[in-house]
Design a protein around this motif. Structure first.
Motif, PDB file in Angstrom:
ATOM      1  N   ARG A 107      38.202  12.117  46.092  1.00  0.00           N
ATOM      2  CA  ARG A 107      38.729  13.463  46.178  1.00  0.00           C
ATOM      3  C   ARG A 107      37.900  14.473  47.068  1.00  0.00           C
ATOM      4  N   LEU A 108      37.505  13.928  48.087  1.00  0.00           N
ATOM      5  CA  LEU A 108      36.704  14.838  48.961  1.00  0.00           C
ATOM      6  C   LEU A 108      37.832  15.434  49.877  1.00  0.00           C
ATOM      7  N   GLU A 168      39.730   4.708  35.332  1.00  0.00           N
ATOM      8  CA  GLU A 168      39.572   4.511  33.961  1.00  0.00           C
ATOM      9  C   GLU A 168      40.556   5.456  32.967  1.00  0.00           C
ATOM     10  N   LYS A 169      41.733   5.147  33.468  1.00  0.00           N
ATOM     11  CA  LYS A 169      42.863   5.794  32.739  1.00  0.00           C
ATOM     12  C   LYS A 169      43.223   7.223  32.968  1.00  0.00           C
ATOM     13  N   LYS A 170      41.986   7.750  33.806  1.00  0.00           N
ATOM     14  CA  LYS A 170      42.324   9.166  34.098  1.00  0.00           C
ATOM     15  C   LYS A 170      42.792   9.473  35.560  1.00  0.00           C
ATOM     16  N   ASP A 171      43.684  10.212  35.665  1.00  0.00           N
ATOM     17  CA  ASP A 171      44.404  10.521  36.976  1.00  0.00           C
ATOM     18  C   ASP A 171      43.561  11.523  37.765  1.00  0.00           C
ATOM     19  N   LEU A 172      42.467  10.891  38.766  1.00  0.00           N
ATOM     20  CA  LEU A 172      41.802  11.865  39.482  1.00  0.00           C
ATOM     21  C   LEU A 172      42.512  12.975  40.253  1.00  0.00           C
ATOM     22  N   ARG A 230      36.134  20.131  35.735  1.00  0.00           N
ATOM     23  CA  ARG A 230      36.280  18.583  35.208  1.00  0.00           C
ATOM     24  C   ARG A 230      36.145  17.487  36.254  1.00  0.00           C
ATOM     25  N   LEU A 231      36.647  17.789  37.459  1.00  0.00           N
ATOM     26  CA  LEU A 231      36.536  17.265  38.547  1.00  0.00           C
ATOM     27  C   LEU A 231      35.084  16.789  38.819  1.00  0.00           C
ATOM     28  N   ARG A 232      34.357  17.914  38.879  1.00  0.00           N
ATOM     29  CA  ARG A 232      32.879  17.938  39.196  1.00  0.00           C
ATOM     30  C   ARG A 232      31.935  17.111  38.323  1.00  0.00           C
ATOM     31  N   SER A 233      32.348  17.015  36.976  1.00  0.00           N
ATOM     32  CA  SER A 233      31.849  16.259  35.884  1.00  0.00           C
ATOM     33  C   SER A 233      32.005  14.946  36.015  1.00  0.00           C
ATOM     34  N   ALA A 262      30.405  15.744  46.890  1.00  0.00           N
ATOM     35  CA  ALA A 262      30.295  14.298  46.161  1.00  0.00           C
ATOM     36  C   ALA A 262      29.703  14.365  44.888  1.00  0.00           C
ATOM     37  N   ILE A 263      28.387  14.863  45.168  1.00  0.00           N
ATOM     38  CA  ILE A 263      27.423  14.857  43.897  1.00  0.00           C
ATOM     39  C   ILE A 263      28.039  15.787  42.854  1.00  0.00           C
ATOM     40  N   GLY A 264      28.665  16.558  43.102  1.00  0.00           N
ATOM     41  CA  GLY A 264      29.235  17.490  42.098  1.00  0.00           C
ATOM     42  C   GLY A 264      28.919  19.036  42.231  1.00  0.00           C
ATOM     43  N   ASN A 265      28.323  19.225  43.246  1.00  0.00           N
ATOM     44  CA  ASN A 265      27.862  20.859  43.279  1.00  0.00           C
ATOM     45  C   ASN A 265      29.124  21.681  43.438  1.00  0.00           C
ATOM     46  N   SER A 266      28.862  23.256  42.912  1.00  0.00           N
ATOM     47  CA  SER A 266      30.040  23.908  43.132  1.00  0.00           C
ATOM     48  C   SER A 266      30.032  24.465  44.676  1.00  0.00           C
TER      49      SER A 266
END
Lengths: 315, 292
Positions: A58-59, A70-74, A81-84, B191-195
């Motif tokens: 998702r870049l 894992e059953k989640k639609d990215l 939620r995407l970041r976590s 990609a690391i998850g930064n804002s």
């Protein structure tokens, strides 16, 4: 190995380019990846393998299709939620010189993912960083140095340590060794293999070096002009390639056996532009088996033998 | 992991980036001279009350238009005030306006440029067209318009000059951000998850600082020139404040009878602007990655 970690369905990425034309970098790619395996993706430059990797991460925003992790639609996740979720999927880049921030020390680079996801702080953070450095074969006294003080191979190790920091489940390796010396390549490849065993990692291994992919991968997908043309286990693909493009590709591997009679298949012409791809089968303009049906009807990826998929009318 | 041996050697004591930079800067004679003059100017401005031989506001009509003498090294102006003292106090105004106007322009320009460069698309279009509109006016004309609205005074001069120089910084920052954001480490940060904010401030801005520092140094000199121009036109700080441009403006009626009223403030402006320009050029040469 039967459980699939994630699935890609009909993934598409179209770019609008000059003159309002549409460049189809990735056009309907579907596959699944089993937990703990390495799926190799090979193909010529511009076939869409790197874009596929970035779409999975998702870049980049896909134009269509879905990525189920894992059953989640990215593709449906946004913002926080995407970041976590990013801690589960990491990437290793091709160019070790541009993938590390020159203004940060090695320690800061490796600690950053842990800080972002609040996985450790203080003493524990220090300990984890030295542990990660240890995993990739660097000494912790080197942590206070800046990237420019390291060689390409060492920088790539730092990149691997950064990717490992959050204990991801999947790592997309985007040509991780093609910018390195041959002698360093094998070190990094072996490091990746060791880490996979140790941490039960799943890899998507993108490369154009066929030998490297064969050595690394359990299964291999061959891409041509934004499409997956063949997907099979490593042995099956390298022993019995079905798709004419794969056959041509494999015949280009130099053989170290003197006097070996294997004939090289030379393809005519160049890869057509992905802006205006050929009708029907995308490979039809260069295929040595081309018939009328190839230019009118597009072949679908079907299972020829158990686990061996191929998209060709004549297989 | 024990089978992967490390054979590459690392230098024991790495040369720090700053020492490297300082060496190159000092080797450039012109830049060093600019730097020394700037330091002297700052000292003069800070210790003006100690250094100045007279009170710069003390009118002494009998001494009106006195030519330079042993008592008054640079002579006296039309009201008999000591010109040397006024120039010394004027350094305070010029340096303050220069630095603060650039600081204002920089902070707004960095934010606008970073937003435009990082997000691109429609936001970029809107911000940059706005900047283009501001650039279409001669900057001094725009500053005059702002002064007319805001009124005279040193703070207003800072605001006016600061605002008109925003576009320059926004453009430089945007351009640098556009090139830096293509680096893989920016993708890695994502990609690391930064804002987005963390990516801009931690990963992008620290890597675009070199051109900004150079531009800001050169910007101080043009801000000083603009202040002087506003003062000359009677729109800058209000009299009797000792300011170089205002002194020039007040003295222009005596250009034939007492040229020292114009010569010395003019020289002060020239030397200051030159010092900052030399320093800025030196910084660019020392920071320029292409020479490395």
């Amino acid at each position: 190995m039967a459980e699939s970690l994630f699935e890609v369905h009909d993934l598409k990425k179209h770019y609008r380019v000059q003159g309002n034309k549409i460049l189809k970098a990735v056009d309907g790619v579907s596959f699944h990846v089993f937990r703990g395996e390495t799926l190799g993706l090979v193909g010529e430059s511009g076939c869409g393998k790197s874009t596929t990797g970035r779409l999975i991460m998702r870049l980049e925003e896909p134009t269509g299709g879905s990525v189920i992790f894992e059953k989640k639609d990215l593709t449906a996740l946004r913002g926080r939620r995407l970041r976590s979720l990013r801690k589960d999927i990491q990437i290793i880049f091709q160019d070790p010189y541009s993938s590390l921030n020159p203004r940060m020390t090695i320690r800061e680079i490796i600690a950053e993912p842990l800080k972002v996801h609040k996985l450790a702080k203080g003493n524990e953070l220090e300990k984890k960083v030295s542990q990660l450095l240890d995993y990739v074969g660097l000494a912790s006294y080197q942590a206070n140095r800046y990237p420019h003080e390291f060689s390409g191979g060492q920088r790539q190790r730092v990149g691997i340590a950064r990717a490992l920091a959050t204990q991801p489940k999947l790592i997309v390796c985007d040509e991780p060794v093609s910018a390195l010396d041959v002698s360093i390549q094998s070190q990094v490849i072996n490091l990746l293999k060791d880490l996979q065993q140790e941490f039960k990692l799943t890899y998507i291994f993108i490369a154009h070096g066929l030998n490297v992919v064969k050595y690394m991968s359990d299964r291999v997908g061959v891409m041509y002009l934004g499409k997956l043309v063949e997907l099979a286990s490593s042995e099956s693909l390298y022993e019995r390639p079905l798709h004419p493009y794969t056959q041509a590709l494999l015949s280009a591997i130099p053989r170290p056996v003197p006097g070996s009679k294997k004939k090289r298949i030379i393809l005519k012409g160049d890869v057509p532009s992905p802006i205006d791809p050929p009708k029907g089968c995308r490979f039809s303009t260069r295929c040595f088996k081309v018939q009328d049906i190839c230019t009118s009807e597009e072949p679908v990826l079907k299972e020829i033998e158990p686990g061996h998929f191929c998209a060709c009318h004549f297989i | 992991m024990a089978d992967t041996l490390l054979v590459e050697e690392i230098p024991e004591k790495p040369v720090s980036g700053f020492v490297d930079f300082a060496k190159r800067f000092v080797r450039n004679r012109a830049a060093l001279i600019g730097f020394i003059i700037t330091v002297i100017l700052v000292i003069v401005a800070v210790f003006a009350p100690v250094i100045a031989p007279y009170d710069p506001y003390d009118a002494n009509m009998p001494m009106s238009l006195t030519k330079p003498t042993a008592q008054h090294w640079l002579g006296c102006d039309e009201l008999g005030r000591d010109i040397l003292s006024r120039i010394i106090y004027g350094a305070r105004i010029s340096l303050r306006v220069g630095v603060e106007a650039v600081a204002l322009a920089l902070s707004v320009g960095i934010v606008l440029g970073a937003l435009a460069g990082y997000f691109g698309g429609r936001l970029d279009l809107i911000i940059m067209r706005l900047m283009d509109i501001m650039l279409a006016f001669p900057s001094i004309l725009l500053a005059i318009a702002f002064m007319a609205v805001l009124g005279r005074g040193i703070e207003n001069a800072i605001i006016a000059i600061g605002i008109v120089s925003i576009p320059e910084y926004a453009r430089i920052v945007r351009g640098s951000v556009l090139s830096v954001k293509e680096n893989d480490y920016v993708t890695a940060a994502r990609a690391i998850g930064n804002s987005d904010a963390a990516i801009i401030f931690r990963h992008i801005l620290p890597n675009v600082m070199a051109p900004i520092v150079v531009r800001a140094t050169l910007g101080i000199s043009s801000a000083i020139l603009d202040t002087a121009a506003l003062g000359f036109l009677g729109l800058g700080v209000s009299p009797p404040t000792a300011e170089w441009g205002t002194m020039l403006g007040a003295g222009r009626g005596y250009v034939w009878d007492a040229p020292h009223l114009l010569t010395f403030p003019g020289l002060a402006i020239t030397v200051t602007v030159l010092a900052f320009n030399l320093m800025g050029d030196g910084l660019r040469d020392a920071l320029d990655p292409h020479l490395r």
